[in-house]
Structure formats: C-alpha cells, structure tokens
Design a protein around this motif. Structure first.
Motif, PDB file in Angstrom:
ATOM      1  N   LEU A 100       0.852  -1.189   0.000  1.00 48.24           N
ATOM      2  CA  LEU A 100       0.000   0.000   0.000  1.00 48.24           C
ATOM      3  C   LEU A 100       0.887   1.237   0.000  1.00 48.24           C
ATOM      4  CD1 LEU A 100      -1.259   0.833   3.537  1.00 48.24           C
ATOM      5  CD2 LEU A 100      -0.004  -1.258   3.135  1.00 48.24           C
ATOM      6  N   GLN A 101       0.371   2.272  -0.618  1.00 46.16           N
ATOM      7  CA  GLN A 101       1.069   3.568  -0.573  1.00 46.16           C
ATOM      8  C   GLN A 101       0.136   4.598   0.054  1.00 46.16           C
ATOM      9  OE1 GLN A 101       3.086   4.437  -4.320  1.00 46.16           O
ATOM     10  NE2 GLN A 101       3.653   2.302  -4.497  1.00 46.16           N
ATOM     11  N   CYS A 102      -0.814   5.109  -0.693  1.00 42.34           N
ATOM     12  CA  CYS A 102      -1.748   6.067  -0.058  1.00 42.34           C
ATOM     13  C   CYS A 102      -2.749   5.356   0.839  1.00 42.34           C
ATOM     14  CB  CYS A 102      -2.474   6.889  -1.108  1.00 42.34           C
ATOM     15  SG  CYS A 102      -3.821   6.005  -1.937  1.00 42.34           S
ATOM     16  N   PHE A 104      -5.693   4.208   0.067  1.00 41.77           N
ATOM     17  CA  PHE A 104      -7.106   4.443  -0.239  1.00 41.77           C
ATOM     18  C   PHE A 104      -7.815   3.147  -0.633  1.00 41.77           C
ATOM     19  CE2 PHE A 104     -10.733   5.711  -2.798  1.00 41.77           C
ATOM     20  CZ  PHE A 104     -11.284   6.713  -2.017  1.00 41.77           C
ATOM     21  N   CYS A 137      -6.179  -0.017  -7.868  1.00 43.52           N
ATOM     22  CA  CYS A 137      -5.188   0.712  -7.074  1.00 43.52           C
ATOM     23  C   CYS A 137      -4.434   1.646  -8.007  1.00 43.52           C
ATOM     24  CB  CYS A 137      -4.224  -0.271  -6.413  1.00 43.52           C
ATOM     25  SG  CYS A 137      -2.886   0.546  -5.527  1.00 43.52           S
TER      26      CYS A 137
HETATM   27  S1  FES Z   1      -2.357   2.359  -2.365  1.00 48.49           S
HETATM   28 FE1  FES Z   1      -3.102   4.193  -3.259  1.00 48.49          FE
HETATM   29  S2  FES Z   1      -4.823   3.549  -4.418  1.00 48.49           S
HETATM   30 FE2  FES Z   1      -3.927   1.707  -3.758  1.00 48.49          FE
END
Ligand code: FES
Ligand code: FES
Length: 162
Positions: A100-102, A104, A137
């Motif tokens: 995961l990064q953001c 969301f 994603c």
């Molecule tokens: S981690 Fe950013 S939309 Fe999937």
C-alpha cells in the motif's frame, strides 16, 4: 416529502437501528450514520472496489447497495474485521511487502483478499490476479499486493498460523 424507513442492521456484530431514506446507499449509511469511514468512496458506480464491505458473509460493493437492502442482514466492515483479528495475516503481509502507498484502496483490497484466501486456499498467482481485478489501485502497480496475498496463501498451505 422524503419517506423514511427504520432499518435494523447488524454491523460488526452489533445490531443498530436508524431511520434512513430509501435512496441512501449502504456506504453512506456506514460512513455518515455510524462513522465507519474505513470503507471508502471511489467511483461510486461499482468499478473500483474501494467501498467493499461484507454482507451476510460475502463481499459486496457498498456503493451499489441501499441501506434499506441491508435491513435484517449482517454487515462487516474493515473496522470490525480488524478488531476481530480476521484480517491480521493479510494486514501484516501488506505491511511487510509494501502493498500500500496512499492506502485508499487498502480496506477494499483486504476484504476481497480475505474472501479469496477463505474460498480458494490453493489459488495460483494468476487466479489471485483475476480475483483481485475488481479492486483498483492507483499507486502500487499491483505486484506487491499479489505478492502479499500469495504469501498468506502459501503460508496457510504449509499449515503455519498465517
Ligand atoms: S495504495 Fe493508493 S490507491 Fe492503492
Ligand atoms: S466506490 Fe463502490 S466500487 Fe467504486
């Protein structure tokens, strides 16, 4: 004049009753009425999976279901499944693999992945990709997400706790 309906829904194991408008979507009900903001609004038309919740044990798009349709049913969100520990192995693997990064998409990804792990314990990498293709994603490029799910499935196959 708007009509209202008294909906009683078991959310994360606890029954709740709220007066809702017939047009209110389940994702709005969970976020706005109950403050369960772990499931996210994305596309709001069934394409991205950010709003994924579990209804009577199966994953559903919270943006495509009305709150009144959940009357008398059981709904689990990422908050409840985190508290119960059900998502623990996947959460750990996502963390370790930088899946995961953001973040969301992550609640929806975790719920979809948990259904896959539970229903298809021998899933191949290709099957993982296919199953998860309904969850979008924008950040990760998907490799790390598939790696994390594959690791959880492989570990379970070996009989280890994860
Ligand atoms: S981690 Fe950013 S939309 Fe999937
Ligand atoms: S917000 Fe429900 S599928 Fe995108």
């Amino acid at each position: 004049m708007d009509e209202f309906f008294d909906a009683t829904i078991t959310v994360n194991g606890k029954p709740v009753t709220r007066r809702v408008q017939p047009r209110q979507h389940l994702i709005d009900f969970l976020r706005e009425e109950l403050g369960l903001t772990g499931s996210h609004y994305g596309c709001e038309h069934g394409a991205c999976g950010a709003c994924t919740v579990r209804v009577d044990g199966e994953i559903r798009r919270g943006c495509l279901m009305l709150a009144v349709q959940a009357h008398g049913r059981s709904v689990d969100t990422v908050e409840g499944l985190t508290d119960s520990g059900e998502l623990g192995a996947l959460q750990q693997a996502f963390h370790e693999r930088n899946a995961l990064q953001c973040g969301f998409c992550t609640p929806g990804m975790l719920l979809a992945a948990q259904e896959l792990v539970a229903t298809c314990p021998d899933a191949t990498r290709a099957e993982i990709r296919e199953f998860m293709s309904g969850n979008l994603c924008r950040c990760t490029g998907y490799q790390a997400i598939v790696d994390a799910i594959e690791e959880v499935i492989a570990t379970r196959r070996k009989g280890a706790p994860r």
